[in-house]
Design a protein around this motif. Structure first.
Motif, PDB file in Angstrom:
ATOM      1  N   GLU A  83       0.817  -1.212   0.000  1.00 50.24           N
ATOM      2  CA  GLU A  83       0.000   0.000   0.000  1.00 50.24           C
ATOM      3  C   GLU A  83       0.854   1.267   0.000  1.00 50.24           C
ATOM      4  O   GLU A  83       0.450   2.288  -0.544  1.00 50.24           O
ATOM      5  CB  GLU A  83      -0.944  -0.006   1.202  1.00 50.24           C
ATOM      6  N   GLU A  84       2.043   1.210   0.607  1.00 49.98           N
ATOM      7  CA  GLU A  84       2.913   2.375   0.668  1.00 49.98           C
ATOM      8  C   GLU A  84       3.670   2.626  -0.648  1.00 49.98           C
ATOM      9  O   GLU A  84       4.120   3.746  -0.891  1.00 49.98           O
ATOM     10  CB  GLU A  84       3.905   2.236   1.820  1.00 49.98           C
ATOM     11  N   ALA A  85       3.825   1.604  -1.456  1.00 46.05           N
ATOM     12  CA  ALA A  85       4.533   1.755  -2.736  1.00 46.05           C
ATOM     13  C   ALA A  85       3.809   0.966  -3.822  1.00 46.05           C
ATOM     14  O   ALA A  85       4.351   0.012  -4.381  1.00 46.05           O
ATOM     15  CB  ALA A  85       5.971   1.282  -2.595  1.00 46.05           C
ATOM     16  N   PRO A  86       2.581   1.346  -4.142  1.00 47.41           N
ATOM     17  CA  PRO A  86       1.789   0.566  -5.101  1.00 47.41           C
ATOM     18  C   PRO A  86       2.434   0.465  -6.490  1.00 47.41           C
ATOM     19  O   PRO A  86       2.200  -0.508  -7.201  1.00 47.41           O
ATOM     20  CB  PRO A  86       0.449   1.291  -5.158  1.00 47.41           C
ATOM     21  N   GLU A  87       3.242   1.445  -6.853  1.00 51.00           N
ATOM     22  CA  GLU A  87       3.887   1.387  -8.165  1.00 51.00           C
ATOM     23  C   GLU A  87       4.850   0.213  -8.284  1.00 51.00           C
ATOM     24  O   GLU A  87       5.140  -0.256  -9.379  1.00 51.00           O
ATOM     25  CB  GLU A  87       4.633   2.706  -8.458  1.00 51.00           C
ATOM     26  N   LYS A  88       5.320  -0.316  -7.184  1.00 52.32           N
ATOM     27  CA  LYS A  88       6.223  -1.468  -7.183  1.00 52.32           C
ATOM     28  C   LYS A  88       5.469  -2.793  -7.258  1.00 52.32           C
ATOM     29  O   LYS A  88       6.077  -3.838  -7.476  1.00 52.32           O
ATOM     30  CB  LYS A  88       7.102  -1.464  -5.939  1.00 52.32           C
ATOM     31  N   TYR A  89       4.160  -2.758  -7.031  1.00 57.62           N
ATOM     32  CA  TYR A  89       3.370  -3.989  -6.940  1.00 57.62           C
ATOM     33  C   TYR A  89       2.151  -3.915  -7.850  1.00 57.62           C
ATOM     34  O   TYR A  89       1.033  -4.159  -7.443  1.00 57.62           O
ATOM     35  CB  TYR A  89       2.932  -4.216  -5.478  1.00 57.62           C
ATOM     36  N   ARG A  90       2.413  -3.607  -9.101  1.00 60.30           N
ATOM     37  CA  ARG A  90       1.333  -3.530 -10.069  1.00 60.30           C
ATOM     38  C   ARG A  90       0.767  -4.919 -10.354  1.00 60.30           C
ATOM     39  O   ARG A  90       1.466  -5.909 -10.263  1.00 60.30           O
ATOM     40  CB  ARG A  90       1.820  -2.884 -11.361  1.00 60.30           C
TER      41      ARG A  90
END
Length: 94
Positions: A83-90
């Motif tokens: 949730e803190e880095a959604p761009e890393k977990y597409r």
């Protein structure tokens, strides 16, 4: 996986992610994979998760009702990271 405690922990961690992200194909597949480990390696037939002051995993193993408890902070760490880095977990289409 050698330990039932480890297997429950791994399954619960990704299960929480999969519940929060129903469109996340990787999370859904990984949760299903760990659920199969619980069934085939540890003879777990029923699993229920309750969230109280800790996560409580109630399960049936070889006809006996048992449970395990896990700290919320530990179980939710992966979801928080996502949730803190959604761009890393597409989510990628299959």
């Amino acid at each position: 996986m050698k330990s039932l405690q480890d297997a429950l922990y791994n399954w619960l961690t990704i299960y929480i992610v999969a519940e929060a992200r129903p469109d996340d194909i990787a999370a859904q597949e990984t949760a299903a994979f760990f659920r199969k480990i619980l069934k085939h390696d540890f003879n777990i037939t029923k699993v229920e998760v309750k969230k109280e002051d800790m996560y409580i995993v109630a399960y049936e193993r070889d006809g006996e009702q048992k449970s395990a408890r896990f700290p919320m902070e530990l179980i939710e760490a992966m979801l928080k990271q996502i949730e803190e880095a959604p761009e890393k977990y597409r989510n990628y289409p299959s």
